[in-house]
Design an enzyme around this catalytic site. Structure first.
Site, PDB file in Angstrom:
ATOM      1  N   HIS A  16       0.835  -1.213   0.000  1.00 31.79           N
ATOM      2  CA  HIS A  16       0.000   0.000   0.000  1.00 31.79           C
ATOM      3  C   HIS A  16       0.866   1.258   0.000  1.00 31.79           C
ATOM      4  CE1 HIS A  16      -3.421  -2.452   0.832  1.00 31.79           C
ATOM      5  NE2 HIS A  16      -2.924  -2.890   1.962  1.00 31.79           N
ATOM      6  N   SER A  17       2.183   1.067  -0.033  1.00 31.13           N
ATOM      7  CA  SER A  17       3.084   2.191   0.218  1.00 31.13           C
ATOM      8  C   SER A  17       2.923   3.317  -0.799  1.00 31.13           C
ATOM      9  CB  SER A  17       4.529   1.694   0.197  1.00 31.13           C
ATOM     10  OG  SER A  17       5.417   2.795   0.174  1.00 31.13           O
ATOM     11  N   ASN A  18       2.722   4.510  -0.275  1.00 31.28           N
ATOM     12  CA  ASN A  18       2.709   5.691  -1.128  1.00 31.28           C
ATOM     13  C   ASN A  18       4.131   6.097  -1.497  1.00 31.28           C
ATOM     14  OD1 ASN A  18      -0.155   6.090  -1.001  1.00 31.28           O
ATOM     15  ND2 ASN A  18       0.155   6.674   1.139  1.00 31.28           N
TER      16      ASN A  18
END
Ligand code: PLP
Length: 343
Positions: free
Chosen positions: A78-80
């Site tokens: 999910h890392s931005n």
């Protein structure tokens, strides 16, 4: 006007190409009885924006100057931060490898879809701890270097002192923007995980010699063994680079875990209400992993009378999580209940 300290402007790549607005949130303010503003770092021109782009402007300028050919970074799927790195690498023609601590999901949507879309090489290494992830990433860096790549490794969340300097600059930018609208902020509230946003904002406040309260709402647990110590190190590494006479003390940092709930990406009280109110009252999307926890803090503190306005909610981006099925379903199922909540 405060004169503040002089600071050194480091080389920066212009990945955003515009200044994100600071805007008054009239309906939230009316509902909460506290003046609320937003700094819209969720808007921008590369990789669907977010706070990581500011850090990358500093880090990638440095990487380019060092002759790097390949960006390597790590995070959750999910890392931005990984998505922003992939997009920025594409925009400047560098290779990018991402090491992500999840198994390949059945539906590769949200940031994972974007990571691939931006052309990054993806290493999905299973459900391992942040510490193990760093070790696996170091191994991948060694392999790339052995193959002749000049690697620039970004730590998790792009949390470096150099990256944090971008948020010292951002503090000054936001301060000037709100003053130009005849207002000021007393408190800044933002979501916090790897810490360079908080570290940089606190340094910016020191440069301006302000007494603004800057509250980092912790959204991830166990990012570091020593969270305040790591934040402090980031702040002072940033200071060393742009304002060597300035020192940040532990007492300058303010972090709360009150809105962390069950942990990173997991439910917390107030999150669904924060998403709902920002959407219904302002037409602004906040996400369940990061920014809704910060807005939940603003709402809760406004109701308890424990926050002094005007409050600047720093919108750090990240609404792509909303399009990941795990969260889409969660938000959707929460809606019927939320529609009955009145401010
Ligand atoms: C990474 C991130 C944060 C936290 O920033 P740090 O500088 O790592 O503390 C907050 N919000 C969003 C949307 C993020 O992607």
């Amino acid at each position: 006007m405060s004169t503040g300290h002089a600071y050194i402007d480091l080389p920066r790549l212009d990945l955003r190409r515009f200044t994100s607005p600071v805007q008054f949130l009239p309906r939230m303010s009316e509902g909460l009885g506290v003046e609320v503003w937003a700094k819209r770092d969720d808007l921008g021109s590369v990789g669907l924006a977010g706070n990581k782009v500011r850090k990358l402007e500093m880090e990638l300028a440095h990487a380019q100057a060092q002759g790097a050919t390949h960006i390597v970074t790590e995070g959750s799927r999910h890392s931005n931060a990984t998505r922003a790195a992939a997009a920025a690498a594409a925009a400047i023609g560098m290779k990018c490898s991402l090491v992500l601590c999840h198994d390949e999901p059945k539906e590769p949507v949200g940031n994972l879809l974007l990571d691939a879309l931006f052309g990054a090489d993806l290493h999905l290494v299973g459900d391992i701890s942040w510490v193990e992830l760093a070790e696996v990433t170091a191994e991948i860096v060694r392999e790339l270097e052995a193959a002749g790549e000049r690697v620039h490794r970004l730590p998790i969340g792009s949390a470096t002192g150099r990256g944090a300097t971008s948020f010292a600059r951002a503090y000054i930018e936001a301060d000037e923007q709100i003053r130009a609208q005849g207002a000021t902020f007393t408190t800044i509230v933002h979501a916090s995980s790897a810490g360079s946003t908080h570290a940089g904002l606190v340094l910016g406040r020191a440069l301006r010699q302000h007494s603004t309260r800057i509250l980092g709402v912790v959204v991830a647990d166990h990012v570091y063994d020593d969270v305040p110590g790591s934040y402090l190190r980031l702040a002072n590494e940033a200071a060393d680079l742009i304002a060597p006479t300035v020192r940040i003390e532990a007492s300058d940092l303010e972090l709360t875990e009150d809105y962390l709930g069950e942990g990173y990406g997991k439910p917390a009280a107030g999150v669904m209400e924060a998403i709902d109110l920002m959407a219904r009252l302002e037409g602004i999307v906040v996400d369940p992993v990061y920014t809704a926890k910060a807005v939940a803090a603003v709402i809760d503190m406004a109701r308890k009378g424990t926050v002094e306005g005007p409050v600047l909610f720093w919108h750090t981006g990240g609404y792509h999580a909303m399009f990941d099925p795990s969260y889409t379903a969660e938000v959707w199922s929460a809606l019927p209940r939320l529609r009955r909540i009145q401010l």
